[in-house]
Design a protein around this motif. Structure first.
Motif, mmCIF file in Angstrom:
data_model
loop_
_atom_site.group_PDB
_atom_site.id
_atom_site.type_symbol
_atom_site.label_atom_id
_atom_site.label_comp_id
_atom_site.label_asym_id
_atom_site.label_seq_id
_atom_site.Cartn_x
_atom_site.Cartn_y
_atom_site.Cartn_z
ATOM 1 N N LEU A 122 -8.093 -68.742 -22.457
ATOM 2 C CA LEU A 122 -8.204 -69.745 -23.507
ATOM 3 C C LEU A 122 -9.047 -69.209 -24.660
ATOM 4 O O LEU A 122 -8.696 -69.369 -25.828
ATOM 5 C CB LEU A 122 -8.788 -71.049 -22.951
ATOM 6 N N TYR A 123 -10.149 -68.568 -24.336
ATOM 7 C CA TYR A 123 -11.005 -67.978 -25.360
ATOM 8 C C TYR A 123 -10.221 -66.976 -26.204
ATOM 9 O O TYR A 123 -10.255 -67.016 -27.440
ATOM 10 C CB TYR A 123 -12.206 -67.298 -24.694
ATOM 11 N N ASP A 124 -9.492 -66.085 -25.521
ATOM 12 C CA ASP A 124 -8.715 -65.066 -26.233
ATOM 13 C C ASP A 124 -7.637 -65.697 -27.111
ATOM 14 O O ASP A 124 -7.392 -65.249 -28.230
ATOM 15 C CB ASP A 124 -8.073 -64.099 -25.242
ATOM 16 N N SER A 125 -7.017 -66.758 -26.618
ATOM 17 C CA SER A 125 -5.975 -67.441 -27.378
ATOM 18 C C SER A 125 -6.531 -68.081 -28.650
ATOM 19 O O SER A 125 -5.946 -67.976 -29.723
ATOM 20 C CB SER A 125 -5.306 -68.506 -26.507
ATOM 21 N N VAL A 126 -7.675 -68.738 -28.535
ATOM 22 C CA VAL A 126 -8.285 -69.377 -29.709
ATOM 23 C C VAL A 126 -8.710 -68.310 -30.713
ATOM 24 O O VAL A 126 -8.529 -68.486 -31.920
ATOM 25 C CB VAL A 126 -9.473 -70.284 -29.292
ATOM 26 N N MET A 127 -9.224 -67.199 -30.230
ATOM 27 C CA MET A 127 -9.593 -66.112 -31.147
ATOM 28 C C MET A 127 -8.369 -65.563 -31.873
ATOM 29 O O MET A 127 -8.428 -65.266 -33.060
ATOM 30 C CB MET A 127 -10.277 -64.971 -30.375
ATOM 31 N N ARG A 128 -7.256 -65.465 -31.158
ATOM 32 C CA ARG A 128 -6.053 -64.851 -31.707
ATOM 33 C C ARG A 128 -5.284 -65.786 -32.634
ATOM 34 O O ARG A 128 -4.919 -65.413 -33.735
ATOM 35 C CB ARG A 128 -5.161 -64.381 -30.557
ATOM 36 N N ILE A 129 -5.060 -67.045 -32.192
ATOM 37 C CA ILE A 129 -4.183 -67.937 -32.968
ATOM 38 C C ILE A 129 -4.807 -69.270 -33.351
ATOM 39 O O ILE A 129 -4.182 -70.064 -34.035
ATOM 40 C CB ILE A 129 -2.859 -68.218 -32.209
ATOM 41 N N GLY A 130 -6.022 -69.535 -32.924
ATOM 42 C CA GLY A 130 -6.643 -70.834 -33.226
ATOM 43 C C GLY A 130 -6.089 -71.916 -32.323
ATOM 44 O O GLY A 130 -5.652 -71.643 -31.210
ATOM 45 N N PHE A 131 -6.068 -73.147 -32.799
ATOM 46 C CA PHE A 131 -5.573 -74.277 -32.014
ATOM 47 C C PHE A 131 -4.125 -74.557 -32.391
ATOM 48 O O PHE A 131 -3.801 -74.709 -33.562
ATOM 49 C CB PHE A 131 -6.391 -75.536 -32.282
#
Length: 94
Positions: free
Chosen positions: A22-31
């Motif tokens: 989840l952390y990596d996803s938010v860093m990569r694409i936001g919400f």
């Protein structure tokens, strides 16, 4: 329902543990989806999105210059505003 931007500092939420994906996803694409809130006693209360807000809190602590900033898109569930666009408000009166 209208989607607006709100600063994370204005949202009351419970910090929750989350996984690294989840952390990596938010860093990569936001919400990908807006946080769901209600307004109670003139405060924003989180209904859905505690983990995502927790991730954002940690990102901002580690990287204050985070490119997406501290504002998030939210959907307020109880503000009686069911229209997503005001352009028809003046035309649709009976």
């Amino acid at each position: 329902m209208r989607i607006i931007k709100v600063d994370i500092s204005q949202i009351n939420y419970q910090y929750r543990d989350y996984d690294q994906n989840l952390y990596d996803s938010v860093m990569r694409i936001g919400f990908s989806f807006p946080i769901q809130l209600i307004i109670k006693d003139n405060k924003y209360l989180c209904l859905d999105g505690h983990k995502r807000l927790s991730v954002l809190q940690d990102i901002l602590e580690k990287n204050p210059q985070y490119k997406r900033g501290s504002q998030v898109y939210v959907l307020i569930k109880n503000n009686d505003n069911i229209r997503s666009n005001d352009c028809w408000r003046g035309r649709n009166s009976h």
